[in-house]
Design an enzyme around this catalytic site. Sequence first.
Site, mmCIF file in Angstrom:
data_model
loop_
_atom_site.group_PDB
_atom_site.id
_atom_site.type_symbol
_atom_site.label_atom_id
_atom_site.label_comp_id
_atom_site.label_asym_id
_atom_site.label_seq_id
_atom_site.Cartn_x
_atom_site.Cartn_y
_atom_site.Cartn_z
ATOM 1 N N TYR A 146 1.703 11.089 1.785
ATOM 2 C CA TYR A 146 1.449 10.218 0.553
ATOM 3 C C TYR A 146 2.314 10.245 -0.646
ATOM 4 O O TYR A 146 3.176 11.222 -0.621
ATOM 5 C CB TYR A 146 -0.038 10.632 0.056
ATOM 6 N N ASP A 186 -1.827 5.712 -5.310
ATOM 7 C CA ASP A 186 -2.149 4.793 -3.976
ATOM 8 C C ASP A 186 -2.174 3.265 -4.474
ATOM 9 O O ASP A 186 -3.491 2.679 -4.900
ATOM 10 C CB ASP A 186 -3.365 5.212 -3.374
ATOM 11 N N GLY A 191 -9.678 4.082 4.533
ATOM 12 C CA GLY A 191 -10.923 4.690 4.137
ATOM 13 C C GLY A 191 -12.007 3.629 4.484
ATOM 14 O O GLY A 191 -13.066 3.917 4.355
ATOM 15 N N SER A 192 -11.733 2.366 4.437
ATOM 16 C CA SER A 192 -12.509 1.063 4.718
ATOM 17 C C SER A 192 -12.546 0.492 6.054
ATOM 18 O O SER A 192 -12.979 -0.817 6.250
ATOM 19 C CB SER A 192 -12.301 0.235 3.497
ATOM 20 N N GLY A 247 -0.421 3.891 -0.123
ATOM 21 C CA GLY A 247 -1.205 5.120 0.523
ATOM 22 C C GLY A 247 -1.164 5.065 1.999
ATOM 23 O O GLY A 247 -1.905 5.872 2.491
ATOM 24 N N ASP A 302 0.889 -1.092 0.086
ATOM 25 C CA ASP A 302 0.021 0.093 -0.003
ATOM 26 C C ASP A 302 0.857 1.399 0.082
ATOM 27 O O ASP A 302 1.221 1.713 0.871
ATOM 28 C CB ASP A 302 -0.806 -0.107 1.221
ATOM 29 N N THR A 305 -5.460 1.367 -3.028
ATOM 30 C CA THR A 305 -6.787 1.648 -3.215
ATOM 31 C C THR A 305 -7.155 1.214 -4.571
ATOM 32 O O THR A 305 -6.359 1.221 -5.673
ATOM 33 C CB THR A 305 -6.858 3.263 -3.393
ATOM 34 N N THR A 306 -8.356 0.345 -4.570
ATOM 35 C CA THR A 306 -8.829 -0.337 -5.689
ATOM 36 C C THR A 306 -9.267 0.606 -6.983
ATOM 37 O O THR A 306 -8.937 0.391 -8.057
ATOM 38 C CB THR A 306 -9.975 -1.195 -5.398
#
Length: 471
Positions: free
Chosen positions: A268, A296, A146-147, A105, A103, A299-300
């Site tokens: 970042y 990032d 974020g999730s 990010g 990651d 992130t998908t």
Amino acid sequence: MLSTLPLGLAALATLVVASPSPSTESIQHVALKRQSQPRRTPEEFASWAKLHRDMLRTKYLGTSSSQKRAEGTNLLVNQNLDSSFFGSLAIGTPPVAFNVILDTGSSDLWLADNDCITGCTDVPTLDTSSSSTFVNQSETFSIQYGSGRAQGSLGQDVVQMAGFSVPNQVFGVCDRVSANLLNSPVSGLLGLGWESIASSKAKPFWQTLVSNGAWDQPVMAFQLTRFINDTSADVLAPGGTFTMGAVNSSLYTGDIDYVNIPSGKESYWLIPLETLTVQGNTVSIPTGDSSYAAIDTGTTLVGGTSDAIANIFAQIPDSSPATGNLDGYWTYPCDTSVNVTMNFGGRTWAISPADFILQRSVDGERCVGAFFEIGTTTGTSSLSWIVGDTFLKNVYSVFRYDPPSVGFAELSAAALAQNGVNGLVPDPTIGSVAATVSATGGLRSERNGSGRVAVSWWTSLAATAGLIMAW
Ligand SMILES: *[C@@H]1O[C@H](CO)[C@@H](O)[C@H](O)[C@H]1NC(C)=O
Ligand SMILES: *[C@@H]1O[C@H](CO)[C@@H](O)[C@H](O)[C@H]1NC(C)=O
Ligand SMILES: *[C@@H]1O[C@H](CO)[C@@H](O)[C@H](O)[C@H]1NC(C)=O
Ligand SMILES: *[C@@H]1O[C@H](CO)[C@@H](O)[C@H](O)[C@H]1NC(C)=O
Ligand SMILES: *[C@@H]1O[C@H](CO)[C@@H](O)[C@H](O)[C@H]1NC(C)=O
């Protein structure tokens, strides 16, 4: 999302950790068995086989200076149709291998602990008591993505990856993880962002290596595969490559076009997004100090401000904001092929129309687009975009320490040929250790365990899969 996949297919995937340097070390092997189950139920993977308890040499505990410069490659796994990309590393003495999301990010390393009380079902977990070199830092750790969130305590141990070793890496040992953050066989996450946004306030693994001169070149690079439009894709597929200390010239053509991170903004991997087009038309997007995009890998999709996302979909006839569970996403007619380009540093890169289609409705008429609204809660005022794998699958991406910058290049034919090609999931390779460097000053003095300093945008689609499927 992803409900059209042939999930019922039983497959047996064996993921075996290479024992890179048999003379001096060995790594426990992980046997993975994929069973015939619906996607949203975590696959049942078999237990860890406890093998090879050989002694690890005290070389990992010895000198603190760089021994030699090197480069190393980690073969990746593409999970759930480009939802996430993971690699492998090993922790402890003797080393035990784990799969981790890579990651760019965020900046912390953490793993699920074997005392985990929530969010770790079927996930291989770290048993710190079995490592002779583990040190409990006796401080709490918490990181918000974020999730979801991961929480636990801070520890320190030997961490090895792709032939590099840091004997005193500080990382989170997590016993509470938000639901769906981890999907077996992934056990945690390796943050490849800059130290300034590390919740642990520990120097990130990559930054310890590069700042101590362990890498041939001060770069790390990704080539990510595409399976999103492949109806026969396996849940786990070959994911591409992650290289530390070099770029792999077989995987790109032409020049790598670097764009500098603005001075002092190393947090970042932030670079300005200069222009964006949809169907050949330029879209109005944030400018100047508000133009920054975090590049990032974790992130998908691609997230943008509400206005910018609305402007993008305004170029797609008959599109509309989705509602309810899909708030923040937009839908559009599936028979429209959407062509988005993004310009960084004066160079334009196209996103394949296949990557723009996140999901089709059951009747196949309406599609959910892969660009979504991140709202205004980024916490970094200059950050307007989270540019994830939807974009990164279309380029070779390079993250350069010095001068701090992000570079993109065209993928080579050899790289493109890996898209949509099912095959054995690569064996995790830790690599024989070519360079060992210690984290110096490991922890910043102001660290006091009070938790996060920034929200990290790890919005793995896996975590939103339930919401998308409900559409
Ligand atoms: C570290 O020590 C704290 C107590 O100081 C304890 O709560 C925590 O579980 C320990 N962590 C590990 C991974 O052993
Ligand atoms: C998926 O999309 C890519 C890029 O547009 C394309 O080259 C490839 O042929 C597509 N694959 C399938 C199976 O449709
Ligand atoms: C570079 O990529 C090519 C193509 O995937 C691969 O065969 C080769 O082993 C890679 N080189 C290194 C040093 O990893
Ligand atoms: C998408 O845009 C790029 C760049 O403008 C262009 O080269 C390409 O032909 C376009 N593709 C389609 C399908 O419109
Ligand atoms: C710990 O850090 C937080 C946030 O930076 C700060 O508010 C708090 O005062 C600090 N506590 C100590 C004891 O330094």
